[in-house]
Motif scaffolding. Structure first.
Motif, PDB file in Angstrom:
ATOM      1  N   CYS A  57      12.349   7.207  13.365  1.00  0.00           N
ATOM      2  CA  CYS A  57      11.261   7.179  14.342  1.00  0.00           C
ATOM      3  C   CYS A  57      10.490   8.487  14.328  1.00  0.00           C
ATOM      4  N   THR A  58      11.081   9.534  13.752  1.00  0.00           N
ATOM      5  CA  THR A  58      10.504  10.886  13.638  1.00  0.00           C
ATOM      6  C   THR A  58      10.342  11.614  14.972  1.00  0.00           C
ATOM      7  N   ARG A  59      10.999  11.120  16.013  1.00  0.00           N
ATOM      8  CA  ARG A  59      10.924  11.867  17.276  1.00  0.00           C
ATOM      9  C   ARG A  59      11.477  13.277  17.127  1.00  0.00           C
ATOM     10  N   CYS A  60      12.583  13.411  16.384  1.00  0.00           N
ATOM     11  CA  CYS A  60      13.195  14.734  16.223  1.00  0.00           C
ATOM     12  C   CYS A  60      12.268  15.685  15.482  1.00  0.00           C
ATOM     13  N   ILE A  61      11.585  15.139  14.460  1.00  0.00           N
ATOM     14  CA  ILE A  61      10.684  15.988  13.671  1.00  0.00           C
ATOM     15  C   ILE A  61       9.558  16.496  14.566  1.00  0.00           C
ATOM     16  N   ARG A  62       9.027  15.580  15.375  1.00  0.00           N
ATOM     17  CA  ARG A  62       7.932  15.981  16.261  1.00  0.00           C
ATOM     18  C   ARG A  62       8.428  16.880  17.391  1.00  0.00           C
ATOM     19  N   ALA A  63       9.635  16.608  17.885  1.00  0.00           N
ATOM     20  CA  ALA A  63      10.178  17.462  18.954  1.00  0.00           C
ATOM     21  C   ALA A  63      10.328  18.891  18.461  1.00  0.00           C
ATOM     22  N   CYS A  64      10.852  19.036  17.254  1.00  0.00           N
ATOM     23  CA  CYS A  64      11.081  20.370  16.693  1.00  0.00           C
ATOM     24  C   CYS A  64       9.754  21.088  16.440  1.00  0.00           C
ATOM     25  N   GLY A  65       8.769  20.341  15.961  1.00  0.00           N
ATOM     26  CA  GLY A  65       7.483  20.961  15.656  1.00  0.00           C
ATOM     27  C   GLY A  65       6.604  21.130  16.882  1.00  0.00           C
ATOM     28  N   GLU A  66       6.435  20.065  17.652  1.00  0.00           N
ATOM     29  CA  GLU A  66       5.436  20.102  18.725  1.00  0.00           C
ATOM     30  C   GLU A  66       5.960  20.749  20.006  1.00  0.00           C
ATOM     31  N   ILE A  67       7.207  20.449  20.367  1.00  0.00           N
ATOM     32  CA  ILE A  67       7.707  21.004  21.625  1.00  0.00           C
ATOM     33  C   ILE A  67       8.272  22.398  21.394  1.00  0.00           C
ATOM     34  N   GLN A  68       9.120  22.532  20.369  1.00  0.00           N
ATOM     35  CA  GLN A  68       9.771  23.821  20.136  1.00  0.00           C
ATOM     36  C   GLN A  68       8.923  24.747  19.269  1.00  0.00           C
ATOM     37  N   GLY A  69       7.949  24.201  18.572  1.00  0.00           N
ATOM     38  CA  GLY A  69       7.111  25.051  17.715  1.00  0.00           C
ATOM     39  C   GLY A  69       7.855  25.641  16.542  1.00  0.00           C
ATOM     40  N   LYS A  70       8.993  25.038  16.157  1.00  0.00           N
ATOM     41  CA  LYS A  70       9.797  25.589  15.069  1.00  0.00           C
ATOM     42  C   LYS A  70       9.567  24.824  13.772  1.00  0.00           C
ATOM     43  N   GLY A  71       9.534  23.508  13.858  1.00  0.00           N
ATOM     44  CA  GLY A  71       9.251  22.709  12.666  1.00  0.00           C
ATOM     45  C   GLY A  71      10.287  22.833  11.576  1.00  0.00           C
ATOM     46  N   VAL A  72      11.552  22.954  11.935  1.00  0.00           N
ATOM     47  CA  VAL A  72      12.554  23.075  10.865  1.00  0.00           C
ATOM     48  C   VAL A  72      13.015  21.707  10.360  1.00  0.00           C
ATOM     49  N   ILE A  73      12.722  20.632  11.084  1.00  0.00           N
ATOM     50  CA  ILE A  73      13.184  19.308  10.649  1.00  0.00           C
ATOM     51  C   ILE A  73      12.060  18.605   9.896  1.00  0.00           C
ATOM     52  N   ALA A  74      12.406  17.924   8.802  1.00  0.00           N
ATOM     53  CA  ALA A  74      11.404  17.185   8.039  1.00  0.00           C
ATOM     54  C   ALA A  74      12.019  15.911   7.500  1.00  0.00           C
ATOM     55  N   ALA A  75      11.135  14.985   7.097  1.00  0.00           N
ATOM     56  CA  ALA A  75      11.603  13.753   6.464  1.00  0.00           C
ATOM     57  C   ALA A  75      11.842  14.038   4.993  1.00  0.00           C
ATOM     58  N   VAL A  76      12.934  13.508   4.452  1.00  0.00           N
ATOM     59  CA  VAL A  76      13.226  13.722   3.034  1.00  0.00           C
ATOM     60  C   VAL A  76      13.539  12.388   2.364  1.00  0.00           C
ATOM     61  N   ASN A  77      13.435  12.411   1.053  1.00  0.00           N
ATOM     62  CA  ASN A  77      13.701  11.246   0.201  1.00  0.00           C
ATOM     63  C   ASN A  77      12.654  10.146   0.386  1.00  0.00           C
ATOM     64  N   ARG A  78      12.901   9.025  -0.312  1.00  0.00           N
ATOM     65  CA  ARG A  78      11.898   7.972  -0.396  1.00  0.00           C
ATOM     66  C   ARG A  78      12.471   6.613  -0.046  1.00  0.00           C
ATOM     67  N   SER A  79      11.588   5.725   0.308  1.00  0.00           N
ATOM     68  CA  SER A  79      11.864   4.313   0.591  1.00  0.00           C
ATOM     69  C   SER A  79      13.130   4.150   1.426  1.00  0.00           C
ATOM     70  N   ARG A  80      14.116   3.386   0.993  1.00  0.00           N
ATOM     71  CA  ARG A  80      15.239   3.104   1.873  1.00  0.00           C
ATOM     72  C   ARG A  80      16.180   4.297   2.031  1.00  0.00           C
ATOM     73  N   ASP A  81      15.970   5.309   1.217  1.00  0.00           N
ATOM     74  CA  ASP A  81      16.815   6.501   1.339  1.00  0.00           C
ATOM     75  C   ASP A  81      16.251   7.525   2.330  1.00  0.00           C
ATOM     76  N   VAL A  82      15.097   7.239   2.912  1.00  0.00           N
ATOM     77  CA  VAL A  82      14.463   8.228   3.791  1.00  0.00           C
ATOM     78  C   VAL A  82      15.409   8.600   4.935  1.00  0.00           C
ATOM     79  N   SER A  83      15.487   9.900   5.203  1.00  0.00           N
ATOM     80  CA  SER A  83      16.252  10.354   6.348  1.00  0.00           C
ATOM     81  C   SER A  83      15.598  11.644   6.811  1.00  0.00           C
TER      82      SER A  83
END
Lengths: 902, 170
Positions: free
Chosen positions: A154-180
């Motif tokens: 859902c990418t809530r964690c990615i956005r929480a880390c970037g938008e709320i905390q301003g840190k942006g250390v979390i990102a989406a990795v890999n492709r298609s069904r392996d995305v995490s």
């Protein structure tokens, strides 16, 4: 904003124009399921669960990203909508590790709720994935677990880390069904993740969870809101309690932190469960501290203090109150010292952090506290941060500064000798030489006045002393300032222009400004800068000293200082004295008492013979420890109240077990002057008592009975005697707290200070000349030593060093040294070195880093085995009596080989 | 970070959108993208490390493991497949004791498959580095591999795989 009418599920609703269909439904009370949507985050529109029918559209529309239009007709609960949502949940479950029986998130999992709602039991699911998506969770972080097989992307964690905390250390990795998602390269631990846990709190499933298994279900725990015990931000926390134990902490979604908190707030409260907590009173017998009854311990303290008082007078006794305990307890403590003992010798560690702020801002504006609210900082157009490593010392304020920059385009100017993390977000970074703050601030004012950016109307109407100020400031040309501070003249000019011309500039400062022999001068200079530019007395604009400890603001407010009664009313003022003598029914001393460092000095001269310490640990926190150690050994009688056997308590004659912040009622006052409530979350361990009850007993034994049935009753007494707290009652504080000044019970509190006039009337501009630090590097001690804090530990570590996860992040002390210096001294990263000053010497681990300037060394002071305060200078600021903890001259020597240590 | 590596990053001038070229130049230099390059590139571009890692794992052109000095690309496209390319792959796997995607323990060969090399008339085909071999049989493949191994042993002492991989443009 105008309102428009739309039709939802056959009923007309009037909603605000410009909102989305989802928001409109929400305001109309119609539930819409959504997994990627979170009100605090930007829209992702990727989970598609919120689809609705909109008349005129062939396809279903995602409600979260569809804006409303006039006369729109929306249907949220048709068979088609339900079928589409059911399919989505079905597909999510196909690759979801549904081990809800043992999942950490069961009960609060949003996917679990939807699966149940749509009846997707194993037999009725259309999509069954193979089992190969189940993988081992990543448990490399000290505090959290990431389980890919429960991640719905859902990418809530990615956005929480970037938008709320301003840190942006979390990102989406890999492709298609392996995305995490990943917090680092391959593994979570291999990243700059600092463990704040914002991502865990916003994760809709069990993909991100607290690593230490809670072992209790959401519905089995009792959740109690209270205030954090660590820094001055005063985060509101939701504590989860089960069978008398604290099992989990979440951020509460209210002012000032709105759900966020830091690694200490979320994971650093285990200490309350510690087996090492003091559970019975102890008295020293034959040189050993042995358990005793409350009556014996209290009796011993009372008789010793009486004896000392009778033979040497009340001023031979001193008390250290505490910035860690409640307002009510500090109030009673100073009342006991003043009324029962009869001395003004009461002080606390605010002396070591913001005494110069209290003195300086009181002289300039008339009151020494943060002028603005924390939330206002987010909307400042320019933030000048100096002498504050905000992201480590006040992490939630750090995130707000980052948000101001990243989300709202604020300009950030950092003036700091270290390359602190905020430099990454800064428009400008000015690296001054340690202890030259008056020079660069005068230099900025020189530029501002020379280039005609000063606010002439504000200066004329609101301030006095401009001509005298200019006489001094005119000498500080940027070129001269460059010689003193090493800040390039061009950079200084640029910074001055940005600060002066931004619509709302705010200054944030902390110990880097205050802990100098010129601490008061530094604070006066900061105040000058704000006043000549008119950057004060408006929203988001002012002078904001960040108070370090949870209740250092409150401890000062309620009079735990040697020269003032509660509310900064001077003990030397006859009218004030009379008021308190009447209220407390005793003759009181009108002589200013001794400050923290002076108390230690007086012990040596036999001026102080009895010392009562409540919740402080001078054996780690105070400068020049060898001297403190000697004083505490020599003092005739020492009594300590604490929650642990601290280094100081171990030297006491009587130790009293206190309740921690989670085990009592009361209030703290956070750095933005907000009085916030503490609740009793747990019962105190063993025979431990809240400090206010201890003080009542002790005061009674000293012949001055105190009878209070609750902390709320004590607050009523504080309010009656303290004009700035006059309107504060516990009953008003349940939702958001109240910011002082609050003159009466109907007053809403004050968001920002000095709106139309300063507390003292006109703001006073003080001309301040530059004075170098007390101790400068020389041939024998060639380095400048500076001390400070790190994110993972708090103050003397009495609490944080008993928390496993925090120790995993930061197991021990270290020193930072520049690569060029390390090369010269043959020091290796991870090796050992000895750091020596004129006062002492410690051994510690070497960290070679460009964070410090060449010729400088930085050591955090939390670690008793490598106690930075064995090295620090106890030279005092002449006005505020604050010691110069930020500058000392030291030498560094390598120990042994990098491999072997020593 | 070694001098040479910094040099390879010369073209970064702080502009947006330079991440992929930087990753390509790192891969050109090392033969793959080592962890320290990820950290370095994250640092110079101000991109979080996990985001850089996310980009690397999104594109199949980027490798996080070192490649062998000889990269074998066996074509498994339609023409080659019907010409028994599977047998070539079996032979290579057997000859080198390596699976598709793997690298030999001496760092000499990496075995990959591709969908088409565009010379179907020569099927079955494989490329080893820039050289194309056509109309292959399992025996011919084994011969080619042994020949490379012999030539390589004669020219220099054996080396482990990793950062000694080929220079850019070699």
């Amino acid at each position: 904003m105008p309102f428009i009418t739309i039709n939802i599920d056959g009923r007309e609703h009037t909603v605000q124009e410009g909102v989305t269909v989802l928001e409109a439904c929400k305001s109309a009370g119609i539930p819409i399921p959504a997994l990627c949507y979170h009100p605090k985050l930007r829209l992702a529109g990727n989970c598609r669960l919120c689809v609705v029918e909109v008349e005129g559209w062939k396809t279903l529309q995602p409600a979260c990203v569809t804006p409303i239009t006039p006369n729109m007709v929306v249907r949220t609960d048709t068979p088609r909508v339900r079928s589409a949502r059911r399919t989505i949940v079905d597909l999510l479950l196909a690759s979801h590790d549904c081990d809800c029986l043992v999942c950490e998130a069961a009960g609060r999992c949003e996917l679990q709720k939807l699966a149940y709602e749509y009846g997707l039991d194993r037999r009725s699911r259309s999509f069954i994935g193979d089992e190969d998506y189940v993988s081992m969770p990543d448990e490399s972080s000290p505090v959290l677990r990431y389980d890919r097989s429960k991640c719905i992307n859902c990418t809530r964690c990615i956005r929480a880390c970037g938008e709320i905390q301003g840190k942006g250390v979390i990102a989406a990795v890999n492709r298609s069904r392996d995305v995490s998602v990943s917090g680092g390269i391959v593994e979570w631990s291999d990243s700059k993740c600092d463990g704040c846990g914002e991502c865990i709190q916003l994760c809709p499933t069990g993909a991100l969870s607290v690593k230490a298994r809670i072992g209790v279900r959401d519905w089995d725990v009792r959740k109690v809101r209270t205030s954090c015990a660590y820094c001055g931000v005063g985060c509101q926390l939701e504590m989860w309690v089960h069978e008398g134990r604290l099992v989990k902490v979440d951020g509460a979604d209210v002012v000032p932190n709105y759900g966020s908190t830091c690694v200490k707030g979320r994971f650093g409260h285990d200490f309350v469960n510690s087996a090492e907590r003091l559970k019975t009173p102890m008295v020293r017998r034959n040189g050993m501290l042995v358990p005793a009854s409350w009556d014996e311990a209290i009796g011993r303290i009372a008789s010793e203090l009486e004896r000392i008082k009778n033979s040497h007078g009340p001023d031979s006794i001193a008390g250290l109150a505490s910035a860690r305990v409640s307002n009510e307890e500090n109030y009673l403590f100073q009342k006991m010292m003043r009324a029962a003992v009869g001395t003004n010798n009461v002080d606390h560690c605010a002396r070591l952090c913001h005494a110069s702020t209290v003195a300086g801002l009181a002289a300039a504006f008339g009151s020494g506290a943060m002028t603005n609210s924390i939330a206002e900082l987010e909307h400042a157009s320019c933030i000048l941060v100096t002498g504050s490593n905000t992201t480590e010392t006040h992490p939630v304020i750090g995130t707000i500064i980052r948000r101001a920059v990243r989300e709202h385009g604020a300009k950030l100017i950092v003036v700091d000798p270290r390359r602190i993390d905020l430099v990454d977000n800064a428009t400008l970074w000015l690296r001054q030489r340690n202890g030259t703050d008056v020079a660069w601030i005068n230099g900025m004012m020189n530029v501002i006045i020379t280039e005609n950016f000063h606010d002439k109307a504000f200066i004329a109407e609101r301030t006095e002393g401009f001509d005298e100020l200019w006489e001094v400031v005119r000498q500080f040309t940027p070129e001269r300032v460059e010689e003193i501070t090493t800040i390039p003249a061009g950079l200084l000019r640029e910074a001055a222009r940005i600060y002066a011309t931004s619509p709302a500039s705010s200054i944030i400062y902390s110990m880097g400004i205050t802990q100098h022999v010129t601490g008061t001068d530094n604070v006066l200079s900061v105040a000058n800068l704000a006043m000549i530019t008119g950057q004060i007395g408006k929203p988001s604009s002012g002078v904001n000293p960040l108070r370090g400890q949870n209740n250092v603001q409150g401890a000062c407010d309620v009079g735990a200082l040697p020269n003032v009664f509660p509310g900064y009313q001077k003990v030397t003022d006859p009218a004030v004295l009379e008021k308190f003598e009447k209220a407390w029914g005793r003759d009181l001393s009108s002589r200013n008492g001794l400050t923290v460092v002076e108390i230690m000095n007086e012990i040596e001269k036999n001026g102080i013979r009895g010392l009562v310490i409540m919740g402080e640990n001078p054996m780690v926190s105070d400068p020049n420890l060898a001297h403190v150690e000697k004083a505490l050994q020599n003092v005739e009688f020492l009594a300590v109240m604490d929650i642990f056997m601290s280094e100081t308590a171990a030297m006491a004659d009587v130790v009293l077990p206190a309740a921690s912040f989670a085990e009592k009622e009361g209030t703290f006052t956070n750095t933005e002057r907000r009085v916030i409530l503490l609740r009793e979350v747990l019962p105190p361990p063993g025979e431990a008592l809240p400090d206010w009850k201890i003080i009542c007993r002790l005061s009674g034994a000293l012949g001055y009975p105190m009878n209070y049935s609750s902390a709320a009753e004590i607050m009523e007494e504080i309010a009656a005697l303290t004009p700035i707290y006059a309107g504060i009652r516990h009953s008003r504080l349940f939702s958001e707290g109240v910011q002082w000044p609050c003159p009466d019970p109907t007053h809403p509190g004050t968001r920002f200070l000095h709106k139309d006039r300063f507390s003292r009337g006109l703001g006073k501009l003080h001309p301040v000349d530059f004075i170098p630090p007390d101790e400068l590097p020389d041939d024998q001690y060639p380095f400048i030593l500076s001390t400070g804090r790190i994110l993972y530990h708090y103050h003397t570590g009495t609490m944080t060093r008993r928390v496993g996860a925090l120790n995993e992040y930061a197991p021990g002390g270290f020193m930072e040294i520049h690569p060029a210096d390390a090369l010269r001294l043959d020091l290796e990263n991870g090796g050992r070195a000895r750091v020596t000053t004129r006062r002492g010497s410690i051994e510690t681990e070497v960290r070679v880093t460009g964070r410090v300037a060449e010729g400088s060394v930085f050591i955090p002071f939390h670690f008793v085995e490598a106690a930075a305060n064995r090295l620090t200078n106890d030279a005092l600021d002449p006005v505020a009596k604050i010691p110069e903890l930020k500058v000392a001259a030291c030498r560094v020597d390598r120990i042994g080989t990098a491999m072997g240590g020593s | 970070m070694d001098e040479n590596f910094n040099y390879r990053l010369w073209r970064y001038d702080g502009a947006q959108g330079e991440l992929i070229p930087l990753l390509q130049s790192a891969q050109d230099h090392f033969g793959y993208i080592p962890r320290r390059a990820i950290k370095y590139i994250a640092d110079v571009t101000g991109t979080p490390e996990a985001s850089v890692y996310g980009v690397i794992t999104f594109y199949s052109q980027f490798r996080l493991q070192p490649m062998g000095r000889y990269v074998i690309r066996v074509c498994d496209g339609t023409a080659c497949h019907v010409s028994s390319s599977r047998m070539l792959i079996d032979a290579i796997e057997d000859e080198l004791s390596v699976e598709i995607g793997g690298t030999t323990s001496d760092g000499l060969f990496t075995l990959t498959t591709v969908a088409c090399l565009g010379c179907c008339s020569l099927a079955p085909v494989m490329m080893i580095n820039d050289e194309t071999h056509g109309k292959l049989t399992p025996a011919a493949v084994r011969k080619i591999l042994r020949e490379i191994r012999r030539r390589d042993a004669a020219s220099k002492p054996p080396q482990a795989g990793g950062e000694c991989a080929r220079e850019a443009g070699a």
